[in-house]
Design an enzyme around this catalytic site. Structure first.
Site, PDB file in Angstrom:
ATOM      1  N   ARG A  56      11.877  -6.387   5.768  1.00 53.64           N
ATOM      2  CA  ARG A  56      11.893  -4.978   6.157  1.00 53.64           C
ATOM      3  C   ARG A  56      12.274  -4.822   7.635  1.00 53.64           C
ATOM      4  O   ARG A  56      12.981  -3.896   8.017  1.00 53.64           O
ATOM      5  CB  ARG A  56      10.528  -4.326   5.903  1.00 53.64           C
ATOM      6  CG  ARG A  56      10.560  -2.817   6.168  1.00 53.64           C
ATOM      7  CD  ARG A  56       9.258  -2.136   5.853  1.00 53.64           C
ATOM      8  NE  ARG A  56       8.188  -2.656   6.688  1.00 53.64           N
ATOM      9  CZ  ARG A  56       6.908  -2.354   6.524  1.00 53.64           C
ATOM     10  NH1 ARG A  56       6.541  -1.559   5.552  1.00 53.64           N
ATOM     11  NH2 ARG A  56       6.007  -2.865   7.331  1.00 53.64           N
ATOM     12  N   ARG A  62     -10.010   0.854   8.134  1.00 54.10           N
ATOM     13  CA  ARG A  62      -9.670  -0.515   8.526  1.00 54.10           C
ATOM     14  C   ARG A  62     -10.829  -1.220   9.212  1.00 54.10           C
ATOM     15  O   ARG A  62     -10.699  -2.384   9.574  1.00 54.10           O
ATOM     16  CB  ARG A  62      -8.513  -0.456   9.515  1.00 54.10           C
ATOM     17  CG  ARG A  62      -7.159  -0.788   8.912  1.00 54.10           C
ATOM     18  CD  ARG A  62      -6.144  -0.587  10.020  1.00 54.10           C
ATOM     19  NE  ARG A  62      -4.986  -1.396   9.850  1.00 54.10           N
ATOM     20  CZ  ARG A  62      -3.878  -1.001   9.238  1.00 54.10           C
ATOM     21  NH1 ARG A  62      -3.818   0.178   8.672  1.00 54.10           N
ATOM     22  NH2 ARG A  62      -2.847  -1.796   9.187  1.00 54.10           N
ATOM     23  N   LYS A  78       0.836  -1.211   0.000  1.00 54.53           N
ATOM     24  CA  LYS A  78       0.000   0.000   0.000  1.00 54.53           C
ATOM     25  C   LYS A  78       0.867   1.257   0.000  1.00 54.53           C
ATOM     26  O   LYS A  78       0.641   2.170  -0.779  1.00 54.53           O
ATOM     27  CB  LYS A  78      -0.930   0.030   1.238  1.00 54.53           C
ATOM     28  CG  LYS A  78      -1.880  -1.162   1.326  1.00 54.53           C
ATOM     29  CD  LYS A  78      -2.816  -1.070   2.521  1.00 54.53           C
ATOM     30  CE  LYS A  78      -2.148  -1.152   3.880  1.00 54.53           C
ATOM     31  NZ  LYS A  78      -1.538  -2.466   4.204  1.00 54.53           N
ATOM     32  N   ARG A 112      -1.037  -9.094  13.026  1.00 61.11           N
ATOM     33  CA  ARG A 112      -1.529  -8.053  12.097  1.00 61.11           C
ATOM     34  C   ARG A 112      -2.351  -8.699  10.975  1.00 61.11           C
ATOM     35  O   ARG A 112      -3.390  -8.165  10.573  1.00 61.11           O
ATOM     36  CB  ARG A 112      -0.358  -7.271  11.500  1.00 61.11           C
ATOM     37  CG  ARG A 112       0.238  -6.255  12.482  1.00 61.11           C
ATOM     38  CD  ARG A 112       1.684  -5.896  12.151  1.00 61.11           C
ATOM     39  NE  ARG A 112       1.845  -5.187  10.904  1.00 61.11           N
ATOM     40  CZ  ARG A 112       3.012  -5.053  10.272  1.00 61.11           C
ATOM     41  NH1 ARG A 112       4.115  -5.578  10.789  1.00 61.11           N
ATOM     42  NH2 ARG A 112       3.075  -4.381   9.141  1.00 61.11           N
ATOM     43  N   ARG A 151      11.386  -1.651  11.734  1.00 63.02           N
ATOM     44  CA  ARG A 151      10.048  -1.240  12.201  1.00 63.02           C
ATOM     45  C   ARG A 151       9.628  -2.218  13.288  1.00 63.02           C
ATOM     46  O   ARG A 151       9.674  -3.427  13.086  1.00 63.02           O
ATOM     47  CB  ARG A 151       9.057  -1.230  11.009  1.00 63.02           C
ATOM     48  CG  ARG A 151       7.947  -0.220  11.206  1.00 63.02           C
ATOM     49  CD  ARG A 151       7.060  -0.086   9.990  1.00 63.02           C
ATOM     50  NE  ARG A 151       5.770  -0.703  10.221  1.00 63.02           N
ATOM     51  CZ  ARG A 151       4.741  -0.618   9.396  1.00 63.02           C
ATOM     52  NH1 ARG A 151       4.875   0.045   8.260  1.00 63.02           N
ATOM     53  NH2 ARG A 151       3.612  -1.196   9.681  1.00 63.02           N
TER      54      ARG A 151
HETATM   55  P1  AP5 Z   1       4.660  -1.613   1.965  1.00 66.62           P
HETATM   56  O1  AP5 Z   1       4.469  -0.823   0.720  1.00 66.62           O
HETATM   57  O2  AP5 Z   1       5.182  -0.953   3.158  1.00 66.62           O
HETATM   58  O3  AP5 Z   1       3.288  -2.381   2.317  1.00 66.62           O
HETATM   59  P2  AP5 Z   1       2.073  -1.898   3.179  1.00 66.62           P
HETATM   60  O4  AP5 Z   1       0.874  -2.556   2.631  1.00 66.62           O
HETATM   61  O5  AP5 Z   1       2.065  -0.403   3.283  1.00 66.62           O
HETATM   62  O6  AP5 Z   1       2.477  -2.578   4.558  1.00 66.62           O
HETATM   63  P3  AP5 Z   1       2.457  -2.017   6.039  1.00 66.62           P
HETATM   64  O7  AP5 Z   1       3.352  -2.889   6.832  1.00 66.62           O
HETATM   65  O8  AP5 Z   1       2.671  -0.556   6.089  1.00 66.62           O
HETATM   66  O9  AP5 Z   1       0.950  -2.331   6.387  1.00 66.62           O
HETATM   67  P4  AP5 Z   1       0.192  -2.273   7.679  1.00 66.62           P
HETATM   68  O10 AP5 Z   1      -1.201  -2.172   7.195  1.00 66.62           O
HETATM   69  O11 AP5 Z   1       0.477  -3.400   8.586  1.00 66.62           O
HETATM   70  O12 AP5 Z   1       0.780  -1.003   8.463  1.00 66.62           O
HETATM   71  P5  AP5 Z   1       0.235   0.442   8.819  1.00 66.62           P
HETATM   72  O13 AP5 Z   1       1.383   1.324   8.895  1.00 66.62           O
HETATM   73  O14 AP5 Z   1      -0.919   0.800   7.978  1.00 66.62           O
HETATM   74  O15 AP5 Z   1       5.556  -2.879   1.583  1.00 66.62           O
HETATM   75  C1  AP5 Z   1       5.995  -3.769   2.586  1.00 66.62           C
HETATM   76  C2  AP5 Z   1       7.433  -4.212   2.275  1.00 66.62           C
HETATM   77  O16 AP5 Z   1       7.426  -4.958   1.045  1.00 66.62           O
HETATM   78  C3  AP5 Z   1       8.398  -3.046   2.056  1.00 66.62           C
HETATM   79  O17 AP5 Z   1       9.644  -3.371   2.577  1.00 66.62           O
HETATM   80  C4  AP5 Z   1       8.447  -2.903   0.528  1.00 66.62           C
HETATM   81  O18 AP5 Z   1       9.657  -2.366   0.106  1.00 66.62           O
HETATM   82  C5  AP5 Z   1       8.263  -4.327   0.066  1.00 66.62           C
HETATM   83  N1  AP5 Z   1       7.563  -4.435  -1.231  1.00 66.62           N
HETATM   84  C6  AP5 Z   1       6.581  -3.606  -1.698  1.00 66.62           C
HETATM   85  N2  AP5 Z   1       6.174  -4.001  -2.911  1.00 66.62           N
HETATM   86  C7  AP5 Z   1       6.900  -5.118  -3.214  1.00 66.62           C
HETATM   87  C8  AP5 Z   1       6.930  -5.987  -4.353  1.00 66.62           C
HETATM   88  N3  AP5 Z   1       6.120  -5.784  -5.402  1.00 66.62           N
HETATM   89  N4  AP5 Z   1       7.773  -7.035  -4.324  1.00 66.62           N
HETATM   90  C9  AP5 Z   1       8.597  -7.243  -3.243  1.00 66.62           C
HETATM   91  N5  AP5 Z   1       8.624  -6.437  -2.141  1.00 66.62           N
HETATM   92  C10 AP5 Z   1       7.780  -5.386  -2.136  1.00 66.62           C
HETATM   93  O19 AP5 Z   1      -0.347   0.186  10.309  1.00 66.62           O
HETATM   94  C11 AP5 Z   1       0.514  -0.090  11.372  1.00 66.62           C
HETATM   95  C12 AP5 Z   1      -0.289  -0.155  12.657  1.00 66.62           C
HETATM   96  O20 AP5 Z   1      -0.859   1.130  12.923  1.00 66.62           O
HETATM   97  C13 AP5 Z   1      -1.492  -1.116  12.657  1.00 66.62           C
HETATM   98  O21 AP5 Z   1      -1.099  -2.433  13.001  1.00 66.62           O
HETATM   99  C14 AP5 Z   1      -2.385  -0.470  13.717  1.00 66.62           C
HETATM  100  O22 AP5 Z   1      -1.922  -0.768  15.016  1.00 66.62           O
HETATM  101  C15 AP5 Z   1      -2.167   1.010  13.474  1.00 66.62           C
HETATM  102  N6  AP5 Z   1      -3.115   1.575  12.502  1.00 66.62           N
HETATM  103  C16 AP5 Z   1      -2.815   2.109  11.303  1.00 66.62           C
HETATM  104  N7  AP5 Z   1      -3.911   2.530  10.669  1.00 66.62           N
HETATM  105  C17 AP5 Z   1      -4.949   2.245  11.488  1.00 66.62           C
HETATM  106  C18 AP5 Z   1      -6.354   2.413  11.372  1.00 66.62           C
HETATM  107  N8  AP5 Z   1      -6.914   2.969  10.280  1.00 66.62           N
HETATM  108  N9  AP5 Z   1      -7.129   1.998  12.406  1.00 66.62           N
HETATM  109  C19 AP5 Z   1      -6.589   1.457  13.518  1.00 66.62           C
HETATM  110  N10 AP5 Z   1      -5.271   1.249  13.687  1.00 66.62           N
HETATM  111  C20 AP5 Z   1      -4.442   1.644  12.675  1.00 66.62           C
HETATM  112 MG    MG Z   2       2.213   0.989   4.872  1.00 65.39          MG
END
Ligand code: AP5
Ligand code: MG
Length: 199
Positions: A140, A101, A26, A157, A146
């Site tokens: 990562r 979410r 994402k 997660r 992280r």
């Molecule tokens: P990346 O692009 O970072 O993927 P992502 O989908 O953004 O993954 P996240 O880990 O950020 O998702 P998340 O939903 O768990 O975290 P968030 O920060 O939203 O890619 C991941 C890795 O893969 C990277 O290293 C990238 O380089 C690599 N990659 C990308 N594309 C690739 C490809 N094609 N091939 C190979 N490798 C690739 O949330 C974190 C926490 O915050 C949650 O757990 C929760 O506690 C809280 N939170 C956030 N939003 C909310 C909400 N709306 N409500 C409640 N709690 C929330």
């Molecule tokens: Mg992300």
């Protein structure tokens, strides 16, 4: 501030939700979408990590929750998103990453946008299988440290996503806005698929 219909917000804005499990790409694809379409990136995960880095009261509360991989309360993330929407009316549009979410968050987002006579135009759901998600996030975790990129938290997660977040897909499907994109391949290949869907 009370929203008023001004000339500014009668211009069309492109508002996209990018959706998918942890590690589905994402954030990576949001960066490319922003570059091409000039949208404002609203990632609740990034906003929460900034609160933690700033050691704010909100950050201190969110830290433990995020380290477990659980969801921060709806009202907290909805409040953060409302502030950013209200501050950026008149931009080209928004890309919402990691938000909504829960169905409650999705309903709140529709309400926040409708105050400005706006709506979500499109929801892009990236599909990536479980083992690939774990491989990407462990990598990562090693490279960038992280704190939620460890196996135990990653597995939670993914479970939280399956239990609490997948109903958001049905919410946008019922509105005719959900589009699924294969999230396996190179970053550029996946971006090309996204551009086709936006067109
Ligand atoms: P990346 O692009 O970072 O993927 P992502 O989908 O953004 O993954 P996240 O880990 O950020 O998702 P998340 O939903 O768990 O975290 P968030 O920060 O939203 O890619 C991941 C890795 O893969 C990277 O290293 C990238 O380089 C690599 N990659 C990308 N594309 C690739 C490809 N094609 N091939 C190979 N490798 C690739 O949330 C974190 C926490 O915050 C949650 O757990 C929760 O506690 C809280 N939170 C956030 N939003 C909310 C909400 N709306 N409500 C409640 N709690 C929330
Ligand atoms: Mg992300």
């Amino acid at each position: 501030m009370q929203p008023v219909l001004t000339l500014q917000n009668t211009f069309p804005m492109l508002n996209i939700v990018i959706f998918g499990p942890p590690g589905s790409g994402k954030g990576t694809q949001s960066d490319k979408i922003i570059e091409k379409y000039g949208l404002i990136h609203l990632s609740t995960g990034d906003l929460l990590r900034a609160e933690i880095a700033g050691e704010t009261e909100l950050g201190l509360k969110a830290k433990n929750i995020m380290e477990k991989g659980a969801l921060v309360p709806d009202e907290v993330v909805i409040g953060m998103i409302k502030n950013r929407i209200d501050a950026n009316i008149g931009s080209n549009g928004f890309i919402f990453d990691g938000f909504p979410r829960t169905v409650e968050q999705a309903e709140a987002l529709d309400n926040l946008l409708s105050e400005w006579n706006l709506k979500i135009n499109l929801m892009i759901s990236l599909t990536v299988e479980r083992q690939e998600l774990i491989t990407r996030l462990l990598k990562r975790g090693k490279e960038q440290g992280r704190t939620d990129d460890n196996l135990e938290t990653i597995e939670n997660r993914i479970k939280v996503y399956e239990d609490q977040t997948t109903p958001v897909m049905a919410f946008y499907t019922s509105q005719g806005k959900a589009q699924t994109v294969d999230g396996i391949g190179t970053i550029d290949e996946i971006f090309d698929r996204i551009v086709e869907v936006i067109k």
